[in-house]
Design a protein around this motif. Structure first.
Motif, PDB file in Angstrom:
ATOM      1  N   GLU A 153      -8.934  -0.702   2.736  1.00 39.84           N
ATOM      2  CA  GLU A 153      -8.940  -0.275   0.644  1.00 39.84           C
ATOM      3  C   GLU A 153      -9.079   1.453   1.270  1.00 39.84           C
ATOM      4  OE1 GLU A 153     -11.943  -1.792  -1.860  1.00 39.84           O
ATOM      5  OE2 GLU A 153     -13.119  -0.505  -0.452  1.00 39.84           O
ATOM      6  N   ILE A 194       7.389  -7.782  -0.205  1.00 42.80           N
ATOM      7  CA  ILE A 194       6.288  -6.552  -0.250  1.00 42.80           C
ATOM      8  C   ILE A 194       5.747  -7.329  -0.752  1.00 42.80           C
ATOM      9  CG2 ILE A 194       7.798  -5.325   0.671  1.00 42.80           C
ATOM     10  CD1 ILE A 194       8.278  -4.555  -2.548  1.00 42.80           C
ATOM     11  N   PHE A 195       5.544  -8.092  -1.123  1.00 41.92           N
ATOM     12  CA  PHE A 195       4.407  -9.013  -2.328  1.00 41.92           C
ATOM     13  C   PHE A 195       2.464  -8.681  -1.248  1.00 41.92           C
ATOM     14  CE2 PHE A 195       0.918 -11.493  -4.654  1.00 41.92           C
ATOM     15  CZ  PHE A 195       1.074 -10.590  -5.324  1.00 41.92           C
ATOM     16  N   THR A 197       1.810  -7.941   2.544  1.00 40.62           N
ATOM     17  CA  THR A 197       1.661  -7.380   3.836  1.00 40.62           C
ATOM     18  C   THR A 197       1.026  -6.990   4.251  1.00 40.62           C
ATOM     19  OG1 THR A 197       2.540  -5.750   2.568  1.00 40.62           O
ATOM     20  CG2 THR A 197       4.134  -7.067   3.122  1.00 40.62           C
ATOM     21  N   PHE A 200       0.516  -1.333   3.631  1.00 36.36           N
ATOM     22  CA  PHE A 200       0.651  -1.899   2.295  1.00 36.36           C
ATOM     23  C   PHE A 200       0.196  -0.175   1.854  1.00 36.36           C
ATOM     24  CE2 PHE A 200      -2.959  -3.158   0.100  1.00 36.36           C
ATOM     25  CZ  PHE A 200      -4.146  -3.870   0.758  1.00 36.36           C
ATOM     26  N   GLU A 204      -5.442   4.115  -5.639  1.00 30.49           N
ATOM     27  CA  GLU A 204      -7.128   4.396  -6.455  1.00 30.49           C
ATOM     28  C   GLU A 204      -7.367   4.924  -6.408  1.00 30.49           C
ATOM     29  OE1 GLU A 204      -8.026   0.231  -4.014  1.00 30.49           O
ATOM     30  OE2 GLU A 204      -8.861   1.733  -2.862  1.00 30.49           O
ATOM     31  N   GLU A 276      -0.888 -11.293  -9.125  1.00 31.76           N
ATOM     32  CA  GLU A 276      -1.458  -9.742  -8.965  1.00 31.76           C
ATOM     33  C   GLU A 276      -0.782  -8.322  -8.840  1.00 31.76           C
ATOM     34  OE1 GLU A 276      -5.127  -9.320  -7.186  1.00 31.76           O
ATOM     35  OE2 GLU A 276      -5.640  -7.445  -7.557  1.00 31.76           O
ATOM     36  N   LEU A 277      -0.774  -7.310 -10.421  1.00 34.71           N
ATOM     37  CA  LEU A 277      -0.144  -5.805  -9.214  1.00 34.71           C
ATOM     38  C   LEU A 277      -1.323  -4.830  -8.945  1.00 34.71           C
ATOM     39  CD1 LEU A 277       1.771  -4.257  -9.851  1.00 34.71           C
ATOM     40  CD2 LEU A 277       1.946  -4.304 -12.567  1.00 34.71           C
ATOM     41  N   MET A 278      -2.784  -5.064 -10.300  1.00 36.42           N
ATOM     42  CA  MET A 278      -3.268  -4.543 -10.103  1.00 36.42           C
ATOM     43  C   MET A 278      -4.771  -5.159 -10.390  1.00 36.42           C
ATOM     44  SD  MET A 278      -3.183  -1.246 -12.512  1.00 36.42           S
ATOM     45  CE  MET A 278      -4.732  -0.476 -11.995  1.00 36.42           C
ATOM     46  N   GLY A 279      -6.170  -3.852  -9.878  1.00 34.86           N
ATOM     47  CA  GLY A 279      -7.307  -4.489 -10.764  1.00 34.86           C
ATOM     48  C   GLY A 279      -8.069  -3.752 -10.902  1.00 34.86           C
ATOM     49  N   ARG A 283     -17.066  -1.360 -10.850  1.00 35.02           N
ATOM     50  CA  ARG A 283     -18.216  -1.608  -9.858  1.00 35.02           C
ATOM     51  C   ARG A 283     -19.588  -1.006 -10.019  1.00 35.02           C
ATOM     52  NH1 ARG A 283     -14.169  -1.386  -5.076  1.00 35.02           N
ATOM     53  NH2 ARG A 283     -15.892  -1.279  -4.081  1.00 35.02           N
ATOM     54  N   GLU A 328     -12.730   1.563 -11.151  1.00 37.50           N
ATOM     55  CA  GLU A 328     -11.525   1.703 -10.207  1.00 37.50           C
ATOM     56  C   GLU A 328     -10.550   0.784 -10.709  1.00 37.50           C
ATOM     57  OE1 GLU A 328     -12.017  -1.286  -7.367  1.00 37.50           O
ATOM     58  OE2 GLU A 328     -12.176   0.779  -5.798  1.00 37.50           O
ATOM     59  N   ALA A 330      -7.522   0.056  -9.353  1.00 40.57           N
ATOM     60  CA  ALA A 330      -6.573  -0.291  -8.167  1.00 40.57           C
ATOM     61  C   ALA A 330      -4.756  -1.086  -7.900  1.00 40.57           C
ATOM     62  CB  ALA A 330      -7.444  -1.043  -7.141  1.00 40.57           C
ATOM     63  N   GLY A 332      -1.143  -1.257  -6.357  1.00 40.49           N
ATOM     64  CA  GLY A 332      -0.409  -1.236  -5.083  1.00 40.49           C
ATOM     65  C   GLY A 332       1.281  -0.815  -5.017  1.00 40.49           C
ATOM     66  N   ARG A 335       3.957  -3.901  -4.439  1.00 41.95           N
ATOM     67  CA  ARG A 335       3.840  -4.352  -6.081  1.00 41.95           C
ATOM     68  C   ARG A 335       4.625  -4.199  -6.531  1.00 41.95           C
ATOM     69  NH1 ARG A 335      -1.752  -8.201  -5.329  1.00 41.95           N
ATOM     70  NH2 ARG A 335      -1.188  -9.433  -3.137  1.00 41.95           N
TER      71      ARG A 335
HETATM   72  N1  GAP Z   1     -10.435  -0.675  -3.881  1.00 42.31           N
HETATM   73  C1  GAP Z   1     -10.408  -2.612  -5.051  1.00 42.31           C
HETATM   74  C2  GAP Z   1      -9.438  -2.747  -4.111  1.00 42.31           C
HETATM   75  O1  GAP Z   1      -8.507  -3.065  -2.790  1.00 42.31           O
HETATM   76  P1  GAP Z   1      -7.701  -5.291  -4.481  1.00 42.31           P
HETATM   77  O2  GAP Z   1      -7.425  -6.006  -4.681  1.00 42.31           O
HETATM   78  O3  GAP Z   1      -8.421  -5.818  -3.128  1.00 42.31           O
HETATM   79  O4  GAP Z   1      -8.782  -4.104  -5.135  1.00 42.31           O
HETATM   80  C3  GAP Z   1      -5.778  -3.594  -5.162  1.00 42.31           C
HETATM   81  O5  GAP Z   1      -6.182  -4.667  -4.299  1.00 42.31           O
HETATM   82  C4  GAP Z   1      -4.378  -3.473  -4.872  1.00 42.31           C
HETATM   83  O6  GAP Z   1      -3.971  -3.177  -3.818  1.00 42.31           O
HETATM   84  C5  GAP Z   1      -4.492  -5.774  -5.089  1.00 42.31           C
HETATM   85  O7  GAP Z   1      -3.520  -4.738  -7.060  1.00 42.31           O
HETATM   86  C6  GAP Z   1      -2.766  -4.964  -5.361  1.00 42.31           C
HETATM   87  O8  GAP Z   1      -1.246  -4.386  -6.311  1.00 42.31           O
HETATM   88  C7  GAP Z   1      -2.864  -4.149  -4.023  1.00 42.31           C
HETATM   89  N2  GAP Z   1      -2.904  -5.156  -2.126  1.00 42.31           N
HETATM   90  C8  GAP Z   1      -4.289  -5.633  -2.037  1.00 42.31           C
HETATM   91  N3  GAP Z   1      -3.407  -5.937  -0.658  1.00 42.31           N
HETATM   92  C9  GAP Z   1      -1.809  -6.845  -0.517  1.00 42.31           C
HETATM   93  C10 GAP Z   1      -1.434  -6.914   0.123  1.00 42.31           C
HETATM   94  N4  GAP Z   1      -1.687  -7.067   1.545  1.00 42.31           N
HETATM   95  N5  GAP Z   1      -0.262  -6.595   0.100  1.00 42.31           N
HETATM   96  C11 GAP Z   1       0.128  -5.827  -0.831  1.00 42.31           C
HETATM   97  N6  GAP Z   1      -0.654  -5.069  -1.526  1.00 42.31           N
HETATM   98  C12 GAP Z   1      -1.605  -5.433  -2.042  1.00 42.31           C
END
Ligand code: GAP
Length: 462
Positions: A153, A194-195, A197, A200, A204, A276-279, A283, A328, A330, A332, A335
C-alpha cells in the motif's frame, strides 16, 4: 454489458492488453495501451487536482516503493497482512478460506470448492501477501535487513514522512498528505480483468486531525468521494456504501466505509453485483504511534525499539502534544478506470441498422478531445487545412489527425474510444473557412467558423 465487453473493447481499441501476451501471459497482469494510459492519467489528474490543488489543505508526496523492512514490521504487515489459504485434495485447487463461496472449482464447479459437496480441504495456512526481495548484490541470505518488500500500500510511505512534511510545509492540523503510486500484493485469487491484480495503482490520502474531529471529517470524505465519482461520469445508482462490521474492521480502525461499484451487473442477486471500489477508514492514531520511538506498552516497554523519531504533533494554541487521528480515503486507479469504462459504455443503432459503440466519457477524462478528419485525403488543400487545424488546437486540447478510412468509419472509431468531438474539413471549408463539428453523443453536426473553433470547442469541453 459486463466486464467481458470492456475486456474486448480494451484489447480492440488499445486501452488495456494482457501482459507478456507473446509468452503466454502472466496471470492477471495487464499493460495499459496508448488510450488506457491517457485515461488513467486523466483520472489521476482529476483526483490530484481536486484534493491537492483545489482544497489547499493537502500536500503531495511520492515515496519509495522499497523501504526499510522495519516499516512493514511496525505497520503490522509482516505479521498480519496475510490471507488464510486452503488446498483442496480433490481438485488440487488453492483458495482463500474467507472467499470460498465466490470461487469455482478448477476441475468441476459442482463437485468441490465452495459447494462443500465433495471438497476435501486442508487446514487453513496463513499466506503473507507481500512480495519479498533482497537489497544489494552482496547481501547474505540471513541478513535480516537485506530483505525488503514491494510496498503493499502507498499509505505507510505517508506515515513515515509525516514529520518531514509537517516541518517543511509548516501545516497545522487538520491537513492531509496525498500520494499516487504502484502497490503490489501476491493475491491468491486475482481476476476479473483489472479488478484484482498483483500489481496495481493506488490513490491514497491520509488526513491528520484531532480525535474529536475525526468522525465528522470521515463522513465529509465519504460524501465527497461519491460526488467525485459522479464528476467522473459514474451513475450514483451504480454506487453503494458498505459499512464494515465489527468482524471485518481492521483492529486499529474505528469505522470503515467502502464505496462499492456495480462491477458485475450480470449477476442475479443485486447485492452480488457490487464490489469494492474504494475504502474510507478512520485509522485512529495507530499508524503515527506505531512508527514512533516513544509510546510504551502496559509494561512500560517501547512498542517500537527501532524508530529514531517521534511522530507526535504539538499544538501551540493548547500546548498539547499528541498523536493525530487519521482519516484515509484509499482508491484504486485501475478499479476507477474499469468503473468509468463500464459506466461510459453505450450502444446505438444507426440509420443502416448497424450497432455502434459510443464511449460516453466525460470530456475531462477522454484520452483524445478532438479528432480532425479530412473528407477527401487525396485533395492536398483539404489535408493541409486539416493538419494545420490539428496543430492550432493541440496546445490547448489533445487533438489527433486521422485520414485512415472513410468518414463513417473514422466517426465510428472516435465514438468507440470516447472522443467528444470530430472536426471535418471538406471542400466547402476551402471556400467558407468553416468546418463541421460532430458531437459524439448526439451525432449532431454544426458548422463553425475556423476563427471561432478553438473557443467553441473549449466551451463545450468544459
Ligand atoms: N491503505 C489502505 C488500503 O490499502 P485497501 O482496501 O487494501 O486499503 C485500497 O486498498 C484500494 O486499492 C481498494 O479499494 C482497491 O480499489 C485497490 N486495490 C486493493 N487491492 C487491489 C488489487 N489486488 N487489485 C486492484 N486494486 C486493488
Amino acid at each position: 454489458m459486463n466486464i467481458e465487453t470492456i475486456v474486448s473493447l480494451s484489447k480492440r481499441r488499445g486501452f488495456v492488453f494482457p501482459a507478456s501476451d507473446i509468452y503466454g501471459g502472466l496471470g492477471s497482469s495487464w499493460d495499459y495501451g496508448s488510450l488506457g494510459v491517457e485515461l488513467a492519467n486523466n483520472i489521476k489528474r482529476s483526483w490530484w487536482r481536486w484534493l491537492v490543488h483545489e482544497r489547499d489543505d493537502i500536500e503531495g508526496l511520492d515515496s519509495s516503493i522499497i523501504q526499510n523492512r522495519m516499516v512493514w514490521r511496525y505497520s503490522g504487515h509482516e505479521t498480519t497482512f496475510s490471507d488464510p489459504l486452503v488446498d483442496c485434495r480433490t481438485c488440487k485447487g488453492r483458495f482463500r478460506e474467507d472467499k470460498l463461496k465466490d470461487v469455482t472449482c478448477p476441475k468441476d464447479a459442482k463437485s468441490c470448492a465452495g459447494s462443500g459437496k465433495e471438497c476435501d480441504l486442508t487446514e487453513a495456512k496463513q499466506f503473507n501477501l507481500m512480495f519479498k526481495t533482497t537489497v544489494g548484490a552482496t547481501s547474505a541470505e540471513d541478513d535480516y535487513l537485506a530483505t525488503a518488500y514491494l510496498r503493499p500500500e502507498t499509505a505507510q510511505g505517508i506515515f513515515i514522512n509525516f514529520k518531514n512534511v509537517l516541518d517543511t510545509s509548516r501545516r497545522k492540523l487538520p491537513f492531509g498528505i496525498a500520494q499516487i503510486g504502484k502497490a503490489f500484493r501476491n493475491e491468491v485469487t486475482p481476476g476479473n480483468f483489472i479488478f484484482r491484480t498483483r500489481e496495481f495503482e493506488q490513490m491514497e490520502m491520509e488526513y491528520f486531525c484531532r480525535a474529536e474531529d475525526a468522525p465528522r471529517i470521515h463522513q465529509e470524505f465519504i460524501d465527497g468521494f461519491q460526488t467525485w465519482f459522479a464528476s467522473l461520469g459514474i451513475n450514483p445508482e451504480n454506487l453503494k456504501l458498505y459499512e464494515q462490521n465489527e468482524k471485518e474492521l481492521a483492529h486499529y480502525a474505528a469505522r470503515t466505509v467502502d464505496i462499492l461499484y456495480r462491477f458485475f451487473p450480470e449477476r442475479e442477486d443485486e447485492d452480488a453485483q457490487f464490489d469494492e471500489l474504494m475504502g474510507i477508514a478512520n485509522r485512529k492514531d495507530f499508524d503515527l504511534k506505531a512508527h514512533s520511538k516513544k509510546p510504551e506498552d502496559a509494561e512500560g516497554k517501547r512498542i517500537n525499539s527501532d524508530s529514531t523519531e517521534d511522530l507526535s504533533y504539538f499544538d501551540p494554541t493548547t500546548n498539547e502534544r499528541f498523536y493525530p487521528y487519521v482519516i484515509e480515503p484509499a482508491v484504486g486507479v485501475n478499479r476507477t478506470l474499469l468503473a468509468v469504462l463500464m459506466d461510459a459504455y453505450t450502444e446505438k443503432t444507426n440509420d443502416k441498422g448497424e450497432v455502434r459503440v459510443i464511449l460516453k466519457l466525460k470530456p475531462e477524462l477522454a484520452p483524445i478531445k478532438v479528432a480532425v478528419l479530412p473528407l477527401a485525403k487525396n485533395k492536398p488543400e483539404i489535408v493541409a487545412m486539416a493538419k494545420q487545424l490539428k496543430k492550432d488546437l493541440l496546445p490547448t486540447m489533445r487533438t489527433v489527425y486521422d485520414d485512415t478510412g472513410g468518414i463513417g468509419k473514422l466517426y465510428a472509431r472516435q465514438d468507440e474510444i470516447g472522443t467528444p468531438f470530430c472536426v471535418t474539413v471538406d471542400h466547402e471549408s476551402l471556400e467558407d473557412n468553416a468546418v463541421t463539428v460532430r458531437d459524439r453523443d448526439t451525432w449532431e453536426q454544426e458548422r463553425v467558423k475556423i476563427e471561432d473553433l478553438k473557443e467553441y470547442l473549449q466551451k463545450r469541453l468544459g
